[in-house]
Design an enzyme around this catalytic site. Structure first.
Site, short mmCIF file in Angstrom:
data_model
loop_
_atom_site.label_atom_id
_atom_site.label_comp_id
_atom_site.label_asym_id
_atom_site.label_seq_id
_atom_site.Cartn_x
_atom_site.Cartn_y
_atom_site.Cartn_z
N SER A 123 58.58 40.71 -1.77
CA SER A 123 59.12 42.04 -1.98
C SER A 123 59.31 42.76 -0.64
O SER A 123 59.96 42.23 0.24
CB SER A 123 58.17 42.81 -2.91
OG SER A 123 58.83 43.89 -3.49
N ASP A 245 65.34 40.13 -12.38
CA ASP A 245 64.43 40.90 -11.53
C ASP A 245 65.01 42.31 -11.39
O ASP A 245 66.05 42.49 -10.76
CB ASP A 245 64.29 40.23 -10.16
CG ASP A 245 63.30 40.95 -9.26
OD1 ASP A 245 62.90 42.09 -9.61
OD2 ASP A 245 62.93 40.39 -8.22
N HIS A 273 59.70 40.00 -11.11
CA HIS A 273 59.68 40.26 -9.67
C HIS A 273 58.55 39.51 -8.97
O HIS A 273 58.47 39.52 -7.74
CB HIS A 273 59.55 41.78 -9.42
CG HIS A 273 59.71 42.17 -7.99
ND1 HIS A 273 60.83 41.84 -7.24
CD2 HIS A 273 58.90 42.87 -7.17
CE1 HIS A 273 60.70 42.33 -6.02
NE2 HIS A 273 59.53 42.95 -5.94
#
Lengths: 293, 486
Positions: A123, A245, A273
């Site tokens: 991320s 996602d 995610h």
């Protein structure tokens, strides 16, 4: 190989590698290792750094990192403000940009004398890794970017997936959730400046984060724009993209791939995610395949 | 209850419970939800099955679910009481608290998430109120923190409980020590009896306002105004007190100065009047014209006029009405005329001016007043017969007018206060009359001209007051050019 540059200096805006603090007149130097709660394991020599994203801590890698322990030197850490990092090292100024976090990674690499490390970032930490590798490419041999997004907010033709108002709502939401999470409302309602650990402790045992810090990290994460940094990356990279996602949609992963030199794009079966949690085996296999190339 | 009945009852309980129950696959896909939840969310059973739980959340909720909720659930197996907003089929938001449990198979692989959902609109509203209240409280706390007034709270026994930074400054105690000092030591209210009176009023619920003194840590006292208020508990009993304390020492000092000034000014106005009256009566009685007597009368009239002018200016300055009308003015003839006015039996005024015009932007009347004040002082503080020098020079694009005397001089410690309103140097306060206005006014006049005034002085040798004005029409430069063309 070029000589290792000193990554921290008075000009680059980074904090000193060891920040002195004075307690009862004795000068103590907090090491980077303690600051970021760095843990080292594995029996290999090639270093592999795992960086967690916004919202959690190094526990995020517990289903993936062990798969590399036999072949690599595993370096796990918590960003300052998360997990068991030293909350007193949190500096609102420094961590108001992702560069502050990137500098921490370079300091960890310097402290552990890591060269040509494999960096796995999830991320926002995918972008933090890109920033660190742009600043000092010699430290890294390969980057694995799990669910990267260089810009979460829509901007003209660029569709990051969110509007500014969504992010503002998230920040509000973050605050109300700390209310909801803690059985005792007191820490947040009363502010409890003298006992910040109370709120964090009640929140959770795994994803411990100080509420105020979490709020700033969320703002920095979701308001950053690092699109211009992608073309500067010289280290080879793997983009691990999940289906469905909502945070980093497929077309954002494709954007990263299109704008990052020497990048490889893999669209996984996994959804959501956090493939390192929802599909650890597939994640491990994808990383291994890339490392063998 | 047999098993069948229990099963039926459990099923009813499941469907009708005051909570939503949802079974989802590990990726969030909804497998089954009870009637309560379907009712809340507004989707039919079949529609729900094409959704993931996170799809029913707001955007912020989705981000939170992915980044925090799911990771936690995966790692802990259990997450409890997280605040979310569900988005109902009609688009409305439905505040809930969600708790989830992750079920694993024998191989430690996740198979299902079981979630319980509680409606939380009321709780949310309550939390929101608390947050708003907290923000309001923070704002008020900021006001107290930033106040220049000392603000404190104490028990009815006078034990100080909280205080702001201004209180630390005012009392002169370190933050940690304020608590140790009882209120009567800080705020004695004049006497023990008066303190008791104030406390009696407060305990009966009456606020108290007073002008009194604060006793500081170093033993000194400061004039203050105090407003104290009683605070009651739920039963209406006064349990604590607050005090807002303002340092009024400056105001008090000004008041004292004003009183002294009034006395002084009346005296100053009276003296020339007595002289004028006396000399006029003298001439009246003798019935003959006497040039010297008339001279004295005119001199005293001038003195009176100047004093009244000073008072007028001071009052204009005080009420912000003071202004100057600047015109181009040659100061050479003006200075000559002032010198002539003050050149007399008591002191000779020696004047040194260039023989060409020096032009500045000035208000003739005000400038004369300023020079008259300086010359009056020079005469007042010089022995009879000593010389007073008046000079115009130009210096670095400035016009300098200097008034130099050979009088008693000014003590160094008096110099910084020389231009303060009502200030009188201690060494002369008893011996030389004055209202303490002359230099204050002079400075204001010069400042209004864009000029500056400074002084150098040596006790026993004399003083030099130096006025500097911006040179408007630079005559000293024009002159040589004119000379060349001649």
């Amino acid at each position: 190989m070029r000589p290792v540059e000193t990554v921290v200096g008075p000009d680059d805006g980074g904090a000193p590698a060891a920040s002195p603090s004075i307690i009862d007149g004795a000068e103590l130097f907090m090491s980077v290792i303690e600051r970021n709660n760095v843990t080292i394991s594995g029996s290999g020599t090639t270093p592999m750094i795992f960086a967690h994203g916004y919202g959690c801590d190094q526990n995020m890698w517990r289903l993936v990192a062990p798969a590399f322990a036999a072949t690599h030197k595993i370096v796990l850490f918590d960003h300052v403000g998360a997990g068991h990092s030293d909350l007193t090292a949190y500096d609102r100024e420094k961590y108001s940009t992702l560069e502050g976090y990137a500098d921490d990674i370079l300091q960890i690499a310097e402290e552990l004398d890591l060269e040509e490390a494999i960096f796995v970032g999830h991320s926002v930490s995918a972008m933090i890794g890109v920033l660190a590798a742009v600043k000092n490419p010699d430290r890294f041999s390969k980057l694995i970017l799990v669910g990267p997004s260089p810009r979460y907010i829509n901007d003209g033709a660029y569709a990051g997936g969110f509007n500014r108002s969504d992010i503002d709502e998230l920040l509000e939401f973050q605050q109300s959730n700390y209310l909801g999470w803690s059985a005792h409302l007191a820490p947040v309602i009363m502010g409890n400046p003298e006992r910040p650990e109370l709120g964090a402790e009640l929140t959770n045992s795994f994803c411990r984060t100080d509420p105020e810090i979490a709020r700033q990290f969320a703002a920095v994460t979701f308001l950053s724009d690092n699109r211009d940094d992608l073309p500067k990356l010289t280290v080879p990279s793997l983009i691990l993209q999940c289906q469905d996602d909502v945070i980093a949609p497929v077309h954002v992963g494709e954007y990263v791939h299109a704008h990052t030199p020497r990048s490889t794009f893999v669209l996984m079966e996994a959804t959501g995610h956090c493939p390192q949690l929802s599909a650890p085996d597939e994640t491990v296999a994808a990383i291994q395949a890339f490392l063998e190339v | 209850m047999d098993d069948e009945t229990l099963k039926a009852n459990l099923l009813t309980l499941y469907e009708q419970a005051p909570a939503g129950y949802i079974f989802t696959a590990p990726d969030g896909t909804i497998l089954r939800a009870n009637a309560t939840f379907r009712d809340w969310i507004g989707y039919a059973h079949e529609e729900l099955r094409s959704h993931r739980l996170q799809d029913l959340l707001t955007v912020a909720g989705k981000i939170f679910y992915e980044n925090q909720y799911f990771p936690l659930l995966r790692m802990q197996g259990l997450v409890e009481g997280v605040t979310f907003d569900l988005v109902r089929r009609d688009g409305a938001r439905w505040p809930v608290l969600i708790s989830s449990q992750l079920q694993m198979d024998d191989a430690e692989q996740p198979v299902m998430i079981v979630s319980t959902v509680f409606a939380a609109a009321e709780r949310r509203a309550y939390e929101h109120e608390l947050l708003l209240e907290r923000r309001r409280a923070d704002q008020l706390a900021d006001v107290v923190r930033a106040s220049t007034d000392a603000i404190l709270t104490c028990s009815v026994e006078g034990r100080i409980q909280s205080w702001n930074r201004s209180a630390e400054h005012l009392f002169g105690y370190a933050a940690s020590a304020v608590e140790e000092v009882p209120l009567p030591d800080l705020l004695p209210f004049g006497s023990a009896a008066e303190y008791q009176d104030a406390m009696r009023s407060l305990l009966s619920g009456e606020p108290v306002s007073a002008e009194t003194v604060v006793r500081r840590a170093d033993g000194t006292e400061i004039d203050v105004s105090v407003s104290m208020a009683p605070h009651r508990d739920e039963l209406g009993v006064v349990t604590s007190l607050s005090a807002i304390i303002r340092d009024i020492s400056e105001r008090r000092a000004v008041e004292r100065l004003q009183q002294e000034f009034l006395a002084m000014a009346s005296h100053e106005l009276r003296t020339p009047l007595v002289l004028i009256q006396g000399h006029a009566q003298l001439m009246q009685r003798s019935g003959t014209y006497n040039a010297a007597t008339v001279e004295t009368i005119i001199g005293q009239t001038r003195r009176l006029a100047r004093l009244i002018d000073d008072l007028l200016i001071a009052s204009e300055i005080e009420s912000n009405r003071f202004g100057v009308r600047l015109v181009e003015l040659d100061v050479v003839p003006l200075v000559r005329s002032m010198a002539r006015q003050f050149d007399g039996v008591e002191n000779r005024v020696v004047v040194r001016v260039p023989d060409f015009p020096i032009v500045i932007h000035a208000d003739r009347h005000r400038l004369e007043q300023a020079l008259a004040n300086l010359l009056t002082n020079a005469v007042k503080y010089s022995p009879q017969g000593s010389e007073i020098e008046l000079e115009i020079r130009d210096e670095a694009a400035k016009v300098v007018i200097e008034v130099r005397d050979h009088g008693i001089g000014i003590p160094p410690d008096a110099i910084p206060h020389l231009f303060d309103r009502f200030y009188r140097a201690e060494d002369v306060v008893e011996t030389v009359k004055g209202a303490g206005l002359g230099l204050y006014i002079t400075q204001q006049i010069i400042a209004a001209h864009g000029g500056t005034i400074d002084v150098t002085s040596e006790v026993g040798k004399g003083s030099t007051f130096r006025l500097r004005f911006p040179l408007t029409h630079d005559a000293t430069q024009v002159e040589p050019v004119a000379a060349l063309s001649r």
